[in-house]
Design a protein around this motif. Structure first.
Motif, PDB file in Angstrom:
ATOM      1  N   ASN A   1      25.110  -6.508   4.575  1.00  0.00           N
ATOM      2  CA  ASN A   1      25.003  -7.113   3.346  1.00  0.00           C
ATOM      3  C   ASN A   1      26.473  -7.388   2.233  1.00  0.00           C
ATOM      4  O   ASN A   1      25.917  -7.517   1.164  1.00  0.00           O
ATOM      5  CB  ASN A   1      24.267  -6.135   2.642  1.00  0.00           C
TER       6      ASN A   1
ATOM      7  N   ASP B   1      23.796 -12.343   1.112  1.00  0.00           N
ATOM      8  CA  ASP B   1      22.821 -12.812   0.688  1.00  0.00           C
ATOM      9  C   ASP B   1      21.849 -13.141   1.642  1.00  0.00           C
ATOM     10  O   ASP B   1      21.027 -13.040   2.340  1.00  0.00           O
ATOM     11  CB  ASP B   1      22.669 -14.134  -0.762  1.00  0.00           C
ATOM     12  N   GLU B   2      22.908 -13.896   2.676  1.00  0.00           N
ATOM     13  CA  GLU B   2      21.856 -14.387   4.154  1.00  0.00           C
ATOM     14  C   GLU B   2      23.352 -15.304   4.355  1.00  0.00           C
ATOM     15  O   GLU B   2      24.439 -15.323   4.398  1.00  0.00           O
ATOM     16  CB  GLU B   2      20.773 -15.513   3.747  1.00  0.00           C
TER      17      GLU B   2
ATOM     18  N   ARG C   1      23.698 -18.181   7.797  1.00  0.00           N
ATOM     19  CA  ARG C   1      23.222 -19.420   8.584  1.00  0.00           C
ATOM     20  C   ARG C   1      23.926 -19.120  10.188  1.00  0.00           C
ATOM     21  O   ARG C   1      25.602 -19.641   9.567  1.00  0.00           O
ATOM     22  CB  ARG C   1      22.880 -20.552   7.983  1.00  0.00           C
TER      23      ARG C   1
ATOM     24  N   ALA D   1      17.584 -13.420   7.722  1.00  0.00           N
ATOM     25  CA  ALA D   1      18.268 -12.474   6.106  1.00  0.00           C
ATOM     26  C   ALA D   1      18.978 -11.218   6.397  1.00  0.00           C
ATOM     27  O   ALA D   1      19.648 -11.185   7.947  1.00  0.00           O
ATOM     28  CB  ALA D   1      16.375 -12.094   6.282  1.00  0.00           C
TER      29      ALA D   1
ATOM     30  N   ASP E   1      18.783  -8.466  10.179  1.00  0.00           N
ATOM     31  CA  ASP E   1      18.410  -9.507  11.375  1.00  0.00           C
ATOM     32  C   ASP E   1      19.388  -9.077  12.456  1.00  0.00           C
ATOM     33  O   ASP E   1      20.438  -9.491  12.001  1.00  0.00           O
ATOM     34  CB  ASP E   1      18.029 -10.916  11.032  1.00  0.00           C
TER      35      ASP E   1
END
Length: 141
Positions: free
Chosen positions: A41, A49-50, A52, A89, A92
């Motif tokens: 995090n 936040d996330e 890719r 997320a 993960d």
């Protein structure tokens, strides 16, 4: 060597440590080492936040080269490596690698080599999105 490499994949679907461990199950192995890289995090003291992940079209070829190099050690009896792409997320699993070997010291060393070489040589890039709206690309190799 092909029978030693039991699972290699780059996929957009969720990763499973159970799948990876089942792939490398080997009655001749005295030790199994597993590494799971998860989305945290924060990075650079900023909330994340996330993420890719995107892979180059030839990433699987590079992953196979890395796996084959690790399997040059005859004490390695089984190997698996999977990496996720797409949007992930917090929490993960992004990458799971595992090695079974005749002895635990070989399993630990080979697993470390596998994840380190994967991160250094396989063209998979991470796009981090921070809570303040900024983002950055991080090259895995």
């Amino acid at each position: 060597m092909a029978e030693t490499i039991r699972l290699l994949d780059i996929r957009e679907t969720a990763l499973s440590s159970d799948e990876v461990l089942a792939a490398i199950a080997d009655p001749s192995a005295g030790g199994t080492a597993l590494f799971i890289g998860t989305v945290r995090n924060h990075d650079h003291d900023q909330p994340v936040d996330e993420l890719r992940y995107e892979a180059h079209p030839e990433a699987m070829k590079h992953l196979r080269t890395v796996a084959e190099r690790v399997c040059e050690n005859p004490a390695v009896t089984a190997l698996a490596a999977v990496h996720r792409t797409g949007v992930l997320a917090i929490g993960d699993a992004a990458v799971i690698v595992a090695v079974a070997a005749a002895h635990r010291d070989v399993a630990f060393a080979a697993c470390r080599q596998l994840i380190d070489d994967l991160k250094a040589e396989v063209p998979i890039w991470k796009h981090q999105h921070f809570a303040d709206g900024t983002s950055e690309w991080v090259g895995a190799c």
